[in-house]
Design a protein around this motif. Structure first.
Motif, PDB file in Angstrom:
ATOM      1  N   VAL A 218       0.818  -1.212   0.000  1.00  0.00           N
ATOM      2  CA  VAL A 218       0.000   0.000   0.000  1.00  0.00           C
ATOM      3  C   VAL A 218       0.853   1.264   0.000  1.00  0.00           C
ATOM      4  O   VAL A 218       0.441   2.304   0.499  1.00  0.00           O
ATOM      5  N   SER A 219       2.052   1.187  -0.564  1.00  0.00           N
ATOM      6  CA  SER A 219       2.836   2.401  -0.748  1.00  0.00           C
ATOM      7  C   SER A 219       2.157   3.291  -1.785  1.00  0.00           C
ATOM      8  O   SER A 219       1.323   2.829  -2.576  1.00  0.00           O
ATOM      9  N   HIS A 220       2.497   4.562  -1.780  1.00  0.00           N
ATOM     10  CA  HIS A 220       1.911   5.493  -2.749  1.00  0.00           C
ATOM     11  C   HIS A 220       2.199   5.019  -4.172  1.00  0.00           C
ATOM     12  O   HIS A 220       1.313   5.030  -5.029  1.00  0.00           O
ATOM     13  N   THR A 265     -10.273   4.277  -6.718  1.00  0.00           N
ATOM     14  CA  THR A 265     -10.705   3.174  -5.866  1.00  0.00           C
ATOM     15  C   THR A 265      -9.518   2.408  -5.300  1.00  0.00           C
ATOM     16  O   THR A 265      -9.473   2.084  -4.106  1.00  0.00           O
ATOM     17  N   ARG A 266      -8.545   2.114  -6.168  1.00  0.00           N
ATOM     18  CA  ARG A 266      -7.332   1.434  -5.698  1.00  0.00           C
ATOM     19  C   ARG A 266      -6.642   2.239  -4.605  1.00  0.00           C
ATOM     20  O   ARG A 266      -6.213   1.692  -3.582  1.00  0.00           O
ATOM     21  N   ARG A 267      -6.550   3.525  -4.815  1.00  0.00           N
ATOM     22  CA  ARG A 267      -5.813   4.363  -3.872  1.00  0.00           C
ATOM     23  C   ARG A 267      -6.520   4.451  -2.516  1.00  0.00           C
ATOM     24  O   ARG A 267      -5.876   4.606  -1.481  1.00  0.00           O
ATOM     25  N   LEU A 268      -7.831   4.336  -2.525  1.00  0.00           N
ATOM     26  CA  LEU A 268      -8.595   4.511  -1.293  1.00  0.00           C
ATOM     27  C   LEU A 268      -8.930   3.202  -0.589  1.00  0.00           C
ATOM     28  O   LEU A 268      -9.699   3.201   0.374  1.00  0.00           O
ATOM     29  N   GLY A 269      -8.359   2.108  -1.046  1.00  0.00           N
ATOM     30  CA  GLY A 269      -8.555   0.853  -0.317  1.00  0.00           C
ATOM     31  C   GLY A 269      -9.211  -0.253  -1.104  1.00  0.00           C
ATOM     32  O   GLY A 269      -9.313  -1.375  -0.608  1.00  0.00           O
ATOM     33  N   GLY A 270      -9.664   0.025  -2.312  1.00  0.00           N
ATOM     34  CA  GLY A 270     -10.260  -1.017  -3.140  1.00  0.00           C
ATOM     35  C   GLY A 270      -9.196  -1.788  -3.884  1.00  0.00           C
ATOM     36  O   GLY A 270      -9.122  -1.768  -5.108  1.00  0.00           O
ATOM     37  N   ASN A 271      -8.336  -2.477  -3.142  1.00  0.00           N
ATOM     38  CA  ASN A 271      -7.216  -3.208  -3.716  1.00  0.00           C
ATOM     39  C   ASN A 271      -7.039  -4.512  -2.954  1.00  0.00           C
ATOM     40  O   ASN A 271      -7.755  -4.782  -1.981  1.00  0.00           O
ATOM     41  N   ALA A 272      -6.090  -5.334  -3.385  1.00  0.00           N
ATOM     42  CA  ALA A 272      -5.906  -6.654  -2.775  1.00  0.00           C
ATOM     43  C   ALA A 272      -5.578  -6.565  -1.289  1.00  0.00           C
ATOM     44  O   ALA A 272      -5.970  -7.418  -0.495  1.00  0.00           O
ATOM     45  N   GLY A 274      -6.626  -4.203   0.719  1.00  0.00           N
ATOM     46  CA  GLY A 274      -7.771  -3.676   1.454  1.00  0.00           C
ATOM     47  C   GLY A 274      -7.442  -2.477   2.315  1.00  0.00           C
ATOM     48  O   GLY A 274      -8.147  -2.190   3.291  1.00  0.00           O
ATOM     49  N   ALA A 275      -6.392  -1.745   1.954  1.00  0.00           N
ATOM     50  CA  ALA A 275      -5.986  -0.565   2.731  1.00  0.00           C
ATOM     51  C   ALA A 275      -5.668   0.576   1.780  1.00  0.00           C
ATOM     52  O   ALA A 275      -5.371   0.364   0.604  1.00  0.00           O
ATOM     53  N   SER A 276      -5.745   1.788   2.278  1.00  0.00           N
ATOM     54  CA  SER A 276      -5.545   2.966   1.435  1.00  0.00           C
ATOM     55  C   SER A 276      -4.062   3.320   1.284  1.00  0.00           C
ATOM     56  O   SER A 276      -3.207   2.830   2.032  1.00  0.00           O
ATOM     57  N   ASP A 277      -3.796   4.151   0.314  1.00  0.00           N
ATOM     58  CA  ASP A 277      -2.471   4.708   0.061  1.00  0.00           C
ATOM     59  C   ASP A 277      -1.906   5.276   1.366  1.00  0.00           C
ATOM     60  O   ASP A 277      -2.516   6.129   2.005  1.00  0.00           O
ATOM     61  N   GLN A 278      -0.718   4.828   1.745  1.00  0.00           N
ATOM     62  CA  GLN A 278      -0.112   5.254   3.010  1.00  0.00           C
ATOM     63  C   GLN A 278       0.131   6.758   3.070  1.00  0.00           C
ATOM     64  O   GLN A 278       0.141   7.347   4.154  1.00  0.00           O
ATOM     65  N   LEU A 279       0.299   7.407   1.910  1.00  0.00           N
ATOM     66  CA  LEU A 279       0.518   8.855   1.909  1.00  0.00           C
ATOM     67  C   LEU A 279      -0.703   9.591   2.447  1.00  0.00           C
ATOM     68  O   LEU A 279      -0.576  10.697   2.990  1.00  0.00           O
ATOM     69  N   LEU A 280      -1.880   8.979   2.342  1.00  0.00           N
ATOM     70  CA  LEU A 280      -3.099   9.631   2.820  1.00  0.00           C
ATOM     71  C   LEU A 280      -3.150   9.712   4.345  1.00  0.00           C
ATOM     72  O   LEU A 280      -3.994  10.423   4.893  1.00  0.00           O
ATOM     73  N   ASP A 281      -2.247   9.002   5.030  1.00  0.00           N
ATOM     74  CA  ASP A 281      -2.147   9.159   6.483  1.00  0.00           C
ATOM     75  C   ASP A 281      -1.551  10.513   6.848  1.00  0.00           C
ATOM     76  O   ASP A 281      -1.650  10.945   8.004  1.00  0.00           O
ATOM     77  N   TYR A 282      -0.947  11.174   5.861  1.00  0.00           N
ATOM     78  CA  TYR A 282      -0.277  12.451   6.109  1.00  0.00           C
ATOM     79  C   TYR A 282      -0.870  13.561   5.243  1.00  0.00           C
ATOM     80  O   TYR A 282      -0.242  14.597   5.029  1.00  0.00           O
TER      81      TYR A 282
END
Length: 307
Positions: A218-220, A265-272, A274-282
């Motif tokens: 789930v890296s950017h 969708t992939r960036r926001l958690g719709g991926n294998a 099941g978690a969002s892009d880690q950059l969105l934590d910041y």
């Protein structure tokens, strides 16, 4: 052959100006006519300031399209998606018109925006204006290369522009997602270099992808970079900075609306994972909107409903 707006597949510039406008009710006919004059206005300024590499893009919001062009609508044009599987606030906004102006001279951008607003001012209200700039040779304010492997050459057109055979009326147009993202740089700067690189998925100095043993799902990079040509997005991101907030203006173009939705969708958690892009934590979204940027040919034909 339809003529695309030159600002879609342009090379990177030093300065970006962005106008977010809402139309006054009952002014659709006037707006339709004046939008058709914008490419010529920009071309005239571009010839006068030839070294500035001035270009523009006019895009019409999903919610406004049917009022402005009631006779036809691009397949797949829809309001910015509100994804149910994520609790991330996207700050969707129903913006009627989006105009992007880019060049290598900020003063030329200013002149272009002033003339555009003079052309449209009696028919629209300014919802917001943004100013972007090129930072450290294509990096965003995290210090990392913003788009490490952008489409180049002919691939740009294939990725960004609607194909003639699929939608003849809208050929050379482009679907557009626009998002303003605010970075929490204070927290980001407390991370170690290794932690930042793990979040981004690339080396901070070279911009190269991290080795597999250092890469996380789930890296950017992992959630925004695609290798399949049919899934590629053309990104024209630029940093912005004010005293109290800083971040990125993210403008994404695609030949198919579904590609943009899938990428989000992939960036926001719709991926294998099941978690969002880690950059969105910041970071957080301050504005999200969906548009279609028609070809110059469409803008001109639409004046007299010759569609």
């Amino acid at each position: 052959m339809a003529r695309e707006q030159l600002g879609i597949c342009t090379e990177a510039n030093l300065h970006g100006s962005y106008l977010l406008l809402n139309a006054l009710e009952g002014h659709e006919r006037q707006i339709r006519h004046k939008l058709a004059r914008v490419p010529a206005l920009i071309e005239r300024l571009s010839d006068h300031f030839s070294e500035a590499m001035l270009t523009s893009v006019i895009a019409i919001g999903s919610n406004f399209w049917d009022s402005l062009y009631p006779d036809s609508r691009p397949i797949g044009l829809a309001p910015f998606p509100s994804l149910q599987h994520t609790d991330i606030e996207l700050a969707e906004a129903p913006i009627d018109l989006f105009i992007q102006v880019r060049s290598d001279r900020q003063d030329v951008n200013y002149i272009a925006c002033q003339q555009l607003l003079q052309l449209l001012e009696s028919h629209v209200e300014i919802q917001d204006t943004w100013q972007g700039f090129r930072y450290l040779d294509g990096r965003n304010l995290t210090g990392f290369v913003d788009v490490p492997n952008p489409p180049k050459g002919r691939l740009k057109r294939q990725v960004a522009l609607v194909d003639q055979q699929q939608q003849p009326l809208f050929a050379a147009g482009s679907y557009v997602f626009v998002q303003q993202v605010i970075f929490d740089l204070k927290i980001w700067q407390h991370l170690t270099l290794a932690e930042q690189e793990q979040v981004m998925g690339i080396d901070k100095v070279t911009g190269k992808v991290l080795a597999d043993e250092r890469q996380i799902e789930v890296s950017h990079w992992a959630l925004t970079e695609q290798t399949d040509t049919n899934s590629l997005v053309l990104r024209q991101n630029m940093p912005f900075a004010q005293l109290k907030q800083q971040g990125n203006i993210e403008v994404s173009y695609a030949a198919c609306a579904e590609v943009l939705v899938n990428a989000l969708t992939r960036r926001l958690g719709g991926n294998a994972a099941g978690a969002s892009d880690q950059l969105l934590d910041y970071s957080q979204f301050a504005c999200s909107a969906a548009f279609f940027a028609p070809s110059i040919s469409f803008l001109e034909l639409a004046i007299n409903h010759q569609l």
